[in-house]
Design a protein around this motif. Structure first.
Motif, mmCIF file in Angstrom:
data_model
loop_
_atom_site.group_PDB
_atom_site.id
_atom_site.type_symbol
_atom_site.label_atom_id
_atom_site.label_comp_id
_atom_site.label_asym_id
_atom_site.label_seq_id
_atom_site.Cartn_x
_atom_site.Cartn_y
_atom_site.Cartn_z
ATOM 1 N N LYS A 1 0.817 -1.109 0.279
ATOM 2 C CA LYS A 1 0.265 -0.038 0.195
ATOM 3 C C LYS A 1 0.987 1.364 0.024
ATOM 4 O O LYS A 1 0.761 2.473 -0.576
ATOM 5 N N MET A 2 1.803 0.903 0.745
ATOM 6 C CA MET A 2 2.819 2.628 1.142
ATOM 7 C C MET A 2 3.737 2.429 -0.456
ATOM 8 O O MET A 2 3.936 4.221 -1.329
ATOM 9 N N LYS A 3 3.973 1.283 -1.119
ATOM 10 C CA LYS A 3 4.777 1.910 -2.642
ATOM 11 C C LYS A 3 3.621 2.158 -3.630
ATOM 12 O O LYS A 3 3.763 3.455 -4.267
ATOM 13 N N LYS A 4 2.524 1.819 -3.351
ATOM 14 C CA LYS A 4 1.203 2.850 -3.818
ATOM 15 C C LYS A 4 1.206 4.060 -3.829
ATOM 16 O O LYS A 4 0.692 5.273 -4.583
ATOM 17 N N GLU A 5 0.994 4.180 -2.227
ATOM 18 C CA GLU A 5 0.927 5.798 -1.989
ATOM 19 C C GLU A 5 2.405 6.716 -2.434
ATOM 20 O O GLU A 5 1.718 8.122 -2.384
ATOM 21 N N PHE A 6 3.361 6.592 -2.028
ATOM 22 C CA PHE A 6 4.509 6.615 -2.083
ATOM 23 C C PHE A 6 5.559 6.144 -3.404
ATOM 24 O O PHE A 6 6.608 5.680 -3.120
ATOM 25 N N PRO A 7 5.262 6.960 -4.515
ATOM 26 C CA PRO A 7 5.642 6.054 -5.701
ATOM 27 C C PRO A 7 7.330 6.348 -6.130
ATOM 28 O O PRO A 7 8.257 5.817 -6.168
ATOM 29 N N GLY A 8 7.856 7.818 -5.346
ATOM 30 C CA GLY A 8 8.577 8.660 -5.245
ATOM 31 C C GLY A 8 9.543 7.971 -4.523
ATOM 32 O O GLY A 8 10.617 8.410 -4.666
ATOM 33 N N ARG A 9 9.785 7.135 -3.469
ATOM 34 C CA ARG A 9 10.471 6.576 -2.333
ATOM 35 C C ARG A 9 10.616 5.161 -3.437
ATOM 36 O O ARG A 9 9.920 4.752 -3.572
ATOM 37 N N THR A 10 12.118 5.204 -2.914
ATOM 38 C CA THR A 10 12.708 3.559 -3.067
ATOM 39 C C THR A 10 12.695 2.960 -1.927
ATOM 40 O O THR A 10 13.433 3.449 0.115
ATOM 41 N N PHE A 11 12.028 1.334 -1.964
ATOM 42 C CA PHE A 11 11.900 0.775 -0.735
ATOM 43 C C PHE A 11 13.031 -0.022 -0.706
ATOM 44 O O PHE A 11 12.761 -1.163 -1.695
ATOM 45 N N ILE A 12 13.576 -0.416 0.321
ATOM 46 C CA ILE A 12 14.030 -1.452 0.316
ATOM 47 C C ILE A 12 13.776 -2.532 2.423
ATOM 48 O O ILE A 12 13.334 -1.955 2.988
ATOM 49 N N ALA A 13 13.171 -3.769 1.448
ATOM 50 C CA ALA A 13 12.131 -4.335 2.491
ATOM 51 C C ALA A 13 12.305 -5.951 2.904
ATOM 52 O O ALA A 13 12.906 -6.137 1.802
ATOM 53 N N VAL A 14 12.554 -6.687 3.641
ATOM 54 C CA VAL A 14 12.937 -7.612 3.977
ATOM 55 C C VAL A 14 11.649 -8.738 4.910
ATOM 56 O O VAL A 14 10.783 -7.830 5.389
ATOM 57 N N ARG A 15 11.144 -9.792 4.782
ATOM 58 C CA ARG A 15 10.222 -10.073 5.057
ATOM 59 C C ARG A 15 10.610 -10.490 6.398
ATOM 60 O O ARG A 15 11.422 -10.722 7.722
ATOM 61 N N GLY A 16 9.452 -10.513 7.663
ATOM 62 C CA GLY A 16 9.250 -10.776 8.720
ATOM 63 C C GLY A 16 8.432 -11.995 9.417
ATOM 64 O O GLY A 16 8.042 -12.860 8.469
ATOM 65 N N ASN A 17 9.071 -12.321 10.146
ATOM 66 C CA ASN A 17 8.178 -13.385 11.143
ATOM 67 C C ASN A 17 7.413 -13.739 10.589
ATOM 68 O O ASN A 17 6.159 -14.764 10.317
ATOM 69 N N ASN A 18 5.857 -12.760 10.826
ATOM 70 C CA ASN A 18 4.447 -12.412 9.912
ATOM 71 C C ASN A 18 4.053 -12.239 8.825
ATOM 72 O O ASN A 18 2.719 -12.117 8.352
ATOM 73 N N ASP A 19 4.796 -12.518 7.771
ATOM 74 C CA ASP A 19 5.032 -12.011 6.762
ATOM 75 C C ASP A 19 4.492 -13.237 5.706
ATOM 76 O O ASP A 19 5.776 -14.279 4.952
ATOM 77 N N PHE A 20 4.514 -14.122 5.847
ATOM 78 C CA PHE A 20 3.958 -15.681 4.977
ATOM 79 C C PHE A 20 3.795 -15.871 3.874
ATOM 80 O O PHE A 20 4.542 -16.784 3.471
ATOM 81 N N SER A 21 2.892 -15.193 2.737
ATOM 82 C CA SER A 21 2.526 -15.274 1.838
ATOM 83 C C SER A 21 3.546 -14.062 0.775
ATOM 84 O O SER A 21 1.848 -13.270 0.832
#
Length: 159
Positions: free
Chosen positions: A41-61
């Protein structure tokens, strides 16, 4: 260069969005997991940002990796959620991971507590921004091989 660091949104996209808006000059956002759907959702709301992300223990799929790496302003950053290196028990495995990739900054979440630890032996900063779910986040100020950390909360009155 200022970099925004967030973790553990757990569905609270309001606080996630507030932090990004508040730190408008931060064009790079590290997200340390437990909210992969919120991240989309944030990637869509803030397209001018570069997001670097990792998976958490609750990010199943999701298709995020357990670790991310970035070189910025002469600093090498390794990011993870923290569950795969047992940060609730000890920071030593995290520091060892950072050392193995020659990183001087290790970002992690998972504990929901803001924390910064500097290991003078390895010269590694271990930074946990806390849980954005509760309003907590961090801003890294990176200069040539220099790191400063500011902890903030979306509910604080801005300067």
């Amino acid at each position: 260069m200022k970099v925004l660091v967030l973790s553990d949104s757990h569905g609270n996209t309001t606080n996630f969005s507030r932090a990004i808006e508040r730190e408008g000059e931060c064009k790079i956002v590290f997200f340390l997991g437990d909210g992969a759907n919120d991240l989309e959702k944030m990637k869509k709301e803030f397209p001018g940002r570069t997001f670097i992300a990792v998976r958490g223990n609750n990010d199943f799929s999701c298709d995020l990796d357990d670790f991310a790496y970035k070189h910025l302003e002469g600093n090498t950053i390794v990011a993870c959620h923290g569950h795969t290196v047992s940060v609730k028990r000890s920071l030593l495995p995290l520091l060892e991971k950072a050392e193995s990739v020659r990183a001087n900054v290790a970002l992690y979440g998972h504990t929901h507590r803001s924390d910064c630890f500097y290991d003078s032996y390895s010269k590694i900063f271990a930074v946990n921004p806390g849980a954005i779910y509760n309003g907590n986040y961090a801003v890294l100020i990176l200069e040539k091989e220099k790191v400063d950390v500011k902890f903030k909360n979306v509910y604080e009155v801005s300067e």
